[in-house]
Design an enzyme around this catalytic site. Structure first.
Site, mmCIF file in Angstrom:
data_model
loop_
_atom_site.group_PDB
_atom_site.id
_atom_site.type_symbol
_atom_site.label_atom_id
_atom_site.label_comp_id
_atom_site.label_asym_id
_atom_site.label_seq_id
_atom_site.Cartn_x
_atom_site.Cartn_y
_atom_site.Cartn_z
ATOM 1 N N PHE A 88 1.458 12.708 -0.077
ATOM 2 C CA PHE A 88 2.404 11.851 -0.806
ATOM 3 C C PHE A 88 2.214 11.901 -2.314
ATOM 4 C CE2 PHE A 88 -0.635 8.218 -0.725
ATOM 5 C CZ PHE A 88 -0.370 7.609 -1.941
ATOM 6 N N CYS B 297 2.770 1.648 -1.056
ATOM 7 C CA CYS B 297 2.942 0.513 -1.963
ATOM 8 C C CYS B 297 4.216 0.630 -2.782
ATOM 9 C CB CYS B 297 1.743 0.435 -2.901
ATOM 10 S SG CYS B 297 0.207 0.617 -2.010
ATOM 11 N N VAL C 45 -5.832 -1.747 -6.566
ATOM 12 C CA VAL C 45 -6.659 -0.544 -6.718
ATOM 13 C C VAL C 45 -5.908 0.728 -6.341
ATOM 14 C CG1 VAL C 45 -8.847 -1.696 -6.435
ATOM 15 C CG2 VAL C 45 -7.602 -0.946 -4.418
ATOM 16 N N ASN D 284 4.452 -2.753 -8.908
ATOM 17 C CA ASN D 284 4.847 -1.531 -8.211
ATOM 18 C C ASN D 284 6.335 -1.229 -8.371
ATOM 19 O OD1 ASN D 284 2.313 -0.769 -7.484
ATOM 20 N ND2 ASN D 284 2.367 -1.708 -5.461
ATOM 21 N N ILE E 228 -8.255 -1.885 2.016
ATOM 22 C CA ILE E 228 -8.687 -2.821 0.985
ATOM 23 C C ILE E 228 -9.746 -3.772 1.542
ATOM 24 C CG2 ILE E 228 -7.934 -4.642 -0.628
ATOM 25 C CD1 ILE E 228 -6.813 -1.815 -1.238
ATOM 26 N N LYS F 198 2.388 -8.822 -8.196
ATOM 27 C CA LYS F 198 2.062 -7.605 -7.445
ATOM 28 C C LYS F 198 3.328 -6.791 -7.161
ATOM 29 C CE LYS F 198 0.171 -4.732 -4.546
ATOM 30 N NZ LYS F 198 -0.886 -3.809 -4.835
HETATM 31 N N1 SAJ Z 1 5.003 9.670 -8.691
HETATM 32 C C1 SAJ Z 1 6.038 10.406 -9.308
HETATM 33 N N2 SAJ Z 1 6.025 10.537 -10.660
HETATM 34 C C2 SAJ Z 1 5.060 9.984 -11.438
HETATM 35 C C3 SAJ Z 1 4.028 9.219 -10.826
HETATM 36 C C4 SAJ Z 1 4.032 9.086 -9.445
HETATM 37 O O1 SAJ Z 1 6.938 10.933 -8.633
HETATM 38 O O2 SAJ Z 1 5.136 10.176 -12.664
HETATM 39 C C5 SAJ Z 1 5.016 9.502 -7.227
HETATM 40 C C6 SAJ Z 1 3.771 10.066 -6.514
HETATM 41 O O3 SAJ Z 1 3.882 11.444 -6.274
HETATM 42 C C7 SAJ Z 1 3.749 9.241 -5.229
HETATM 43 C C8 SAJ Z 1 4.290 7.879 -5.680
HETATM 44 O O4 SAJ Z 1 4.948 8.122 -6.912
HETATM 45 O O5 SAJ Z 1 4.618 9.799 -4.255
HETATM 46 C C9 SAJ Z 1 3.244 6.794 -5.834
HETATM 47 O O6 SAJ Z 1 2.074 7.303 -6.455
HETATM 48 P P1 SAJ Z 1 1.215 6.495 -7.548
HETATM 49 O O7 SAJ Z 1 0.071 7.333 -7.942
HETATM 50 O O8 SAJ Z 1 2.107 6.030 -8.636
HETATM 51 O O9 SAJ Z 1 0.735 5.163 -6.797
HETATM 52 P P2 SAJ Z 1 -0.077 4.758 -5.425
HETATM 53 O O10 SAJ Z 1 0.964 4.440 -4.379
HETATM 54 O O11 SAJ Z 1 -1.131 5.723 -5.073
HETATM 55 O O12 SAJ Z 1 -0.784 3.387 -5.909
HETATM 56 C C10 SAJ Z 1 -0.008 2.324 -6.482
HETATM 57 C C11 SAJ Z 1 -0.655 1.869 -7.791
HETATM 58 N N3 SAJ Z 1 0.295 1.053 -8.545
HETATM 59 C C12 SAJ Z 1 0.627 1.324 -9.825
HETATM 60 O O13 SAJ Z 1 0.201 2.259 -10.451
HETATM 61 C C13 SAJ Z 1 1.591 0.363 -10.479
HETATM 62 C C14 SAJ Z 1 -1.943 1.108 -7.498
HETATM 63 O O14 SAJ Z 1 -2.501 0.572 -8.674
HETATM 64 C C15 SAJ Z 1 -1.670 -0.046 -6.505
HETATM 65 O O15 SAJ Z 1 -2.860 -0.734 -6.167
HETATM 66 C C16 SAJ Z 1 -1.121 0.556 -5.252
HETATM 67 O O16 SAJ Z 1 0.115 1.244 -5.571
HETATM 68 C C17 SAJ Z 1 -0.920 -0.582 -4.252
HETATM 69 O O17 SAJ Z 1 -1.763 -0.730 -3.348
HETATM 70 O O18 SAJ Z 1 0.005 -1.384 -4.438
#
Ligand code: SAJ
Length: 404
Positions: A320, A259, A154, A209, A15, A205
């Site tokens: 991941f 996150c 982000v 999450n 970031i 924040k």
């Molecule tokens: N996942 C599932 N099912 C879903 C969606 C995701 O099992 O329906 C899993 C993914 O495979 C992964 C995990 O969840 O293992 C997280 O993936 P993600 O795409 O939901 O999120 P990140 O970790 O890439 O990014 C998140 C984001 N937060 C939200 O959407 C609320 C992003 O906006 C944040 O900036 C970031 O965390 C952070 O830095 O906090």
């Protein structure tokens, strides 16, 4: 002569570096600080140590034009941004020692009128804690600094766009600090800037999450129920989502990343009695990975009993989440490791189409693995896997909806 930078950015990671490049692109002098000398050298050479679309060009231009330079030490500026990691210690307690070290590092540099902002994901009360630390060490500056919290939000892979266009929540330790921080972000962000206090911004924040973690836990819980009830969970969710006010997320092999699988612990650790759903969601999502590994083991034993020989197994995906090359905090990687611990000279193919090689896993091409293996375990819904034509004799464990 005064050639001090306008902004000091402490932490040049996922970031901090994009944010530093973005501010510098706007023609503002930015001095980036990182404890890692090789990161500093890389950036000063106009290069990046992070893979993120458009970041390399932004850094190259900012460095070339002289608006961004990096160092292992801070210098005097008018605005200080703290963008360092906040990992967690044993027992899932947040560790704010990097935030504290970064703050201590700038103590002698601070002067009247400076703006100090924390962006690192932090437990509630961290900004006030840092304010008290600053005031203790620099009593001359009590009431003379602007101190605020503004979390980043982000999505990795889309950072350069989202940094500019996402809304931001900005909370100062007092009204004047909030206003000062808003004025700073206004220069660089096109999204809406929402005012609040520091504690609410910190909690915001964590809640964003945690909310996603809880929703994914619901989907994962459904997948466990449906497995017992002999119902296709993917079809079930698709049908339930036809209701205008229902929007269930997708189950998977667990929740990973830096996150969503981490931030909820920042709430649970401080408010254990009150955060029942948040804590349970973490447990469900962690359990889902364990359950997947157990399922693979059972499928293997069943195959052996039926066929009188050991099966070969393809583990499809290590990242991941889908279509990325990031393996950190990955449930798929955890499952692969767990399955391999019980390997017993079995034959395994490990597949991750988004990376070329790995120092622990010997990787196999996804088509070759799917062709040769008896049991195919889909852990991550990478696009490549959806194009496979699997022969009917394969045993498929689909934990991420490839065949849905
Ligand atoms: N996942 C599932 N099912 C879903 C969606 C995701 O099992 O329906 C899993 C993914 O495979 C992964 C995990 O969840 O293992 C997280 O993936 P993600 O795409 O939901 O999120 P990140 O970790 O890439 O990014 C998140 C984001 N937060 C939200 O959407 C609320 C992003 O906006 C944040 O900036 C970031 O965390 C952070 O830095 O906090």
């Amino acid at each position: 002569m005064n050639n001090q930078p306008e902004v000091v950015m402490i932490g040049l990671g996922y970031i901090g570096l994009p944010t530093a490049a973005l501010i510098a692109q706007g023609g503002v002098q930015v001095h980036g600080v990182d404890i890692n000398p090789s990161v500093v050298d890389t950036i000063n050479a106009g290069k990046t140590h992070i893979v993120e679309p458009s970041l390399d060009k932004a850094v190259a231009t900012a460095v070339e034009k002289g608006f961004l330079r990096a160092s292992t030490t801070a210098v005097q500026a008018n605005t200080y941004l703290i963008v360092v990691p906040t990992p967690f210690k044993a027992k899932n307690e947040p560790d704010i020692s990097f935030v504290e070290a970064a703050t201590r590092g700038i103590l002698p540099l601070l002067k009247e009128g400076d703006l100090y902002i924390i962006e690192s994901t932090s437990p509630v009360g961290t900004t006030e804690k840092m304010m008290r630390l600053i005031h203790e060490e620099r009593p001359d500056l009590v009431g003379k600094l602007f101190i605020a919290y503004c979390p980043e939000r982000v999505l990795p892979g889309n950072v350069m766009y989202e940094l500019v266009h996402n809304d931001r929540v900005i909370g100062g330790v007092d009204e004047a600090s909030t206003e000062k921080a808003i004025a700073f972000y206004k220069e660089h962000v096109k999204g809406k800037l929402h005012k609040t206090n520091a504690r609410t911004a910190e909690m915001c924040k964590l809640v964003e999450n945690s909310s996603r973690d809880v929703q994914i836990a619901f989907a994962n819980e459904l997948s466990l129920i449906c497995d017992k009830a002999d119902i296709n969970v993917w079809e079930l969710i698709e049908l339930a989502n036809k209701h205008p006010r229902v929007n269930i997320l997708q189950p998977g092999c667990g929740v990973g990343g830096h996150c969503i699988a981490v931030d909820p612990y920042f709430i649970v650790s401080d408010y254990p009695m009150e955060s029942k759903i948040i804590g349970t969601a973490r447990e469900i999502n962690n359990y889902k990975s364990f359950w997947c590994a157990e399922k693979v083991q059972t499928a293997k034993l069943e195959f052996q009993l039926k066929e009188g020989r050991k099966p070969s197994i393809a583990i499809m995906g290590l990242a991941f989440k889908p279509n990325i090359d990031d393996l950190r905090e990955s449930p798929a990687k955890y499952i692969a490791q767990k399955v391999l611990q019980n390997a017993n000279n079995d034959s395994y193919f490990i597949v991750e189409p988004n990376i070329k090689s790995h120092n622990v896993f010997k990787l196999t091409n996804y088509k070759e693995a799917a062709e040769k293996a008896d049991i195919i375990v889909f852990l991550v819904a990478h696009d490549e896997f959806k194009t496979l034509n699997l022969s009917a004799d394969k045993i498929v464990l689909d934990f991420c909806g490839i065949l849905k």
